[in-house]
Design a protein around this motif. Structure first.
Motif, PDB file in Angstrom:
ATOM      1  N   GLN A  73       0.840  -1.191   0.000  1.00  0.00           N
ATOM      2  CA  GLN A  73       0.000   0.000   0.000  1.00  0.00           C
ATOM      3  C   GLN A  73       0.879   1.246   0.000  1.00  0.00           C
ATOM      4  N   LEU A  89       2.343   4.855   0.989  1.00  0.00           N
ATOM      5  CA  LEU A  89       2.442   5.533   2.274  1.00  0.00           C
ATOM      6  C   LEU A  89       1.409   6.649   2.356  1.00  0.00           C
ATOM      7  N   ASP A 145       2.230   8.404   7.658  1.00  0.00           N
ATOM      8  CA  ASP A 145       3.332   7.446   7.683  1.00  0.00           C
ATOM      9  C   ASP A 145       4.662   8.179   7.561  1.00  0.00           C
ATOM     10  N   ALA A 147       8.579   8.798   6.376  1.00  0.00           N
ATOM     11  CA  ALA A 147       9.322   8.513   5.145  1.00  0.00           C
ATOM     12  C   ALA A 147      10.510   7.608   5.423  1.00  0.00           C
ATOM     13  N   ARG A 205      14.717   3.884   4.398  1.00  0.00           N
ATOM     14  CA  ARG A 205      13.696   4.604   3.631  1.00  0.00           C
ATOM     15  C   ARG A 205      12.553   3.650   3.318  1.00  0.00           C
ATOM     16  N   LEU A 206      11.335   4.066   3.622  1.00  0.00           N
ATOM     17  CA  LEU A 206      10.176   3.194   3.487  1.00  0.00           C
ATOM     18  C   LEU A 206       9.640   3.246   2.066  1.00  0.00           C
ATOM     19  N   ALA A 261       6.796   1.141   1.057  1.00  0.00           N
ATOM     20  CA  ALA A 261       5.362   0.833   1.028  1.00  0.00           C
ATOM     21  C   ALA A 261       4.917   0.460   2.434  1.00  0.00           C
ATOM     22  N   ARG A 262       3.630   0.425   2.594  1.00  0.00           N
ATOM     23  CA  ARG A 262       3.048  -0.028   3.854  1.00  0.00           C
ATOM     24  C   ARG A 262       2.524  -1.452   3.660  1.00  0.00           C
ATOM     25  N   LYS A 309       2.384  -0.443  13.053  1.00  0.00           N
ATOM     26  CA  LYS A 309       2.285  -0.544  11.604  1.00  0.00           C
ATOM     27  C   LYS A 309       3.537  -1.209  11.049  1.00  0.00           C
ATOM     28  N   TYR A 340       6.019  -1.769   7.598  1.00  0.00           N
ATOM     29  CA  TYR A 340       6.433  -1.136   6.347  1.00  0.00           C
ATOM     30  C   TYR A 340       7.482  -1.985   5.635  1.00  0.00           C
ATOM     31  N   SER A 373      10.970  -1.903   3.506  1.00  0.00           N
ATOM     32  CA  SER A 373      12.155  -1.108   3.231  1.00  0.00           C
ATOM     33  C   SER A 373      13.212  -2.031   2.635  1.00  0.00           C
TER      34      SER A 373
END
Length: 590
Positions: free
Chosen positions: A11, A13, A17, A19, A25-26, A28-29, A37, A39, A41
């Motif tokens: 999903q 961000l 949420d 960054a 560094r993210l 997606a979720r 939550k 994520y 990375s």
């Protein structure tokens, strides 16, 4: 880490949420749960990882922080084929988080929601894989406590169990006491629902519920208000008529209301083999039904790393616990001959910890668990700082220093001779030991041998502390530095006692050295100091009344534990009775 039961695997961000998380560094979720939550990375080398960020209200609770730190460090010891290893974490920062290896597959909850119930053959393979994961998790002294379909991932080569032990961190916080629920009611055990003592048998009950869910496509005790579901779990028997003949005996035994009546993990594997009519379970590549396997093939590719990844070193690699795995190879600085006068070559600035420690197998990078930048935990620099060659001026300074030291040694020798002469009453020819001091003759007055060239007195044996008829309940641990001795419920103590069923109980040691004495050995401080048949786990069923065990701890304490028997099956608590003798500071700490 888990993903939603339905919906896209990755999903975008949202505005709430972050960054980045500590240099990650993210991209997606992946999902959200009761504690935080999750994520996606990547490491700088491009390896995907799942990062779970803890909810702020838990982060503000000091008791949660303490337990979360313990559980994460314990989880880093778990390295199994059917677990997603914890590879990095920050338990003390403003926002606690942990990172695990990313598993490319849906959760069991998502797969059933999309494709329906699974065939019996797949369920048996699923249960066997989860059981092997629980063997590794329980072997590390951890109970999962939140085993449910969204914490089981389906990969092409078998299931993966995630989030083990993390729910325990919230069990006694002010949040749960005020009504915040972390577990999933439909997959709780009766003892959890009734707020009674929880042990490894709780995970066996949850495993039975998972097997029924996978085979039926729905929760066995239904949905609805949590209090109604929990009431049914405690007071009602499940309806199993929809289960196949292969699965019904397995699920029935796992769902026994009494934890002591549930099967051990070894028995569960035997039940799976018997139901599959095989002497040895073999997991084929097509263990998942075609509709689920097709869904795996249709899953979108893992998003690429976000451009501009934080530079290496933004987040320091989590320091390894001594029980996890420093590398087996301990580098040392090679000797470098120096011609002429000058100082000896200085050692490198980086000093590795002494003592070989076995590397934990099965980490995501082939050995110890890895940090966020690709190197295994505990790895040392490939090239330690090299000393500079001595200059002419440094050689002159070193010559002066050497001359000064040599002169000082001559002066000390003269003083020592004068002291010996005076202590000998002026009889310079007295034979050693005829009247001189113990230090001068090289023998201790107490009769113990002294190291050559020194006058250090021998270590005096500490006085023993004795605890007769001590009762240690399942799920608890002992720290032999405690006085008085008390059961602890943390994960980092010297000796633990755990049970997955009434017939499957274990005494084990985390960082301690455990030895079972045979009948010819007399339990004593000397025996425990010299015994070297080290182990980490001892089945309680193999012990008889009077069996003695030695425990030597990292802190330098030695304990002699004498087994006195186990609680009766009718007793509401499962415990063992032991006599404990502790010599604190009996050996040098590791």
């Amino acid at each position: 880490m888990s993903e939603p039961a339905t919906g896209p695997a990755f999903q975008p961000l949202g505005p709430d949420d972050p960054a980045t998380v500590a240099g990650y560094r993210l991209a997606a979720r992946l999902g959200a749960g009761g504690m935080g939550k999750v994520y996606l990375s990547h490491t700088p080398g491009g390896r995907p990882v799942a990062i779970k960020v803890i909810r702020p209200e838990f982060a503000e609770d000091s008791e949660f922080r303490r337990r979360f730190r313990q559980e994460v460090h314990a989880a880093q010891r778990v390295q199994g084929l059917y677990t997603a290893p914890v590879i990095d974490s920050d338990t003390d920062g403003p926002t606690p988080w942990l990172a695990t290896a990313y598993v490319p597959g849906p959760t069991l909850a998502a797969a059933v929601a999309e494709s329906g119930a699974l065939p019996p053959r797949t369920v048996l393979m699923l249960v066997a894989g989860i059981t092997e994961a629980l063997q590794v998790i329980h072997g590390a002294g951890i109970e999962h406590r939140d085993l449910k379909p969204s914490n089981v991932l389906l990969a092409s080569d078998g299931p993966r169990v995630i989030d083990f032990g993390i729910a325990r961190a919230a069990d006694t916080t002010s949040l749960t006491a005020s009504g915040v629920s972390v577990g999933t009611p439909s997959f709780m055990s009766p003892e959890q629902a009734a707020d009674r003592e929880v042990g490894t048998a709780t995970d066996v009950f949850a495993l039975g519920l998972i097997a029924a869910f996978a085979a039926l496509g729905t929760s066995l005790y239904g949905d609805g208000p949590s209090h109604a579901v929990l009431y049914r779990i405690v007071h009602e028997e499940p309806e199993l008529t929809g289960l196949s003949e292969e699965l019904r005996p397995l699920v029935t035994r796992c769902l026994a209301k009494d934890p002591a009546q549930r099967p051990s993990l070894t028995e569960i594997l035997e039940l799976c083999r018997g139901a599959a009519d095989q002497t040895q379970l073999r997991r084929p590549e097509d263990w998942l039904p075609q509709r689920v396997a097709a869904g795996l093939a249709r899953r979108p590719s893992v998003p690429a790393p976000v451009a501009g990844h934080a530079a290496a070193g933004t987040h320091p690699v989590t320091a390894p616990d001594y029980r996890i795995a420093p590398p087996a190879y301990q580098p040392t600085a090679p000797a470098r001959p120096v011609s002429g006068a000058g100082p000896a070559t200085a050692p490198p600035a980086y000093q590795p910890a002494p003592g070989p420690v076995p590397v934990a197998p099965g980490g995501p990078y082939g050995g110890a668990p890895a940090g966020p930048y690709g190197a295994p935990f505990g790895a040392y620099p490939a090239q330690p700082p090299q000393p500079q060659p001595p200059s002419a001026s440094s050689g002159r300074r070193a010559g002066i220093v050497v001359a000064s030291v040599f002169g000082g040694l001559l002066l000390l020798a003269g003083c020592g001779a004068l002291v010996n002469l005076l202590g000998d009453g002026g009889r310079s020819g007295a034979a050693p030991g005829s009247g001189g001091s113990a230090a001068a003759t090289g023998t201790a007055q107490s009769g113990g041998a002294q190291p050559s060239g020194g006058a250090q007195q021998p270590r005096t044996d500490p006085k023993p502390a004795q605890y007769q008829g001590f009762q240690l309940p399942t799920g608890y641990h002992l720290e032999f530095g405690d006085d008085p001795l008390q059961p602890r419920d943390s994960n980092f103590d010297d000796l633990y006692f755990s049970c997955s069923s009434v017939n499957d109980c274990t005494l084990g040691a985390y960082g301690s050295k455990l030895v079972v004495l045979d009948g010819s050995e007399k339990g004593s401080l000397a025996t425990c100091r010299s015994a070297t048949r080290f182990t980490t786990r001892v089945p309680v069923a193999s012990l008889s009344k009077g069996t003695e065990l030695c425990v030597r701890t990292k802190a330098g304490n030695i304990a002699l534990v004498t087994y006195g028997g186990a609680s009766a099956p009718s007793d509401p608590s499962t415990y063992i009775t032991v006599d404990v003798t502790v010599w604190r500071g009996a050996v040098r700490g590791d």
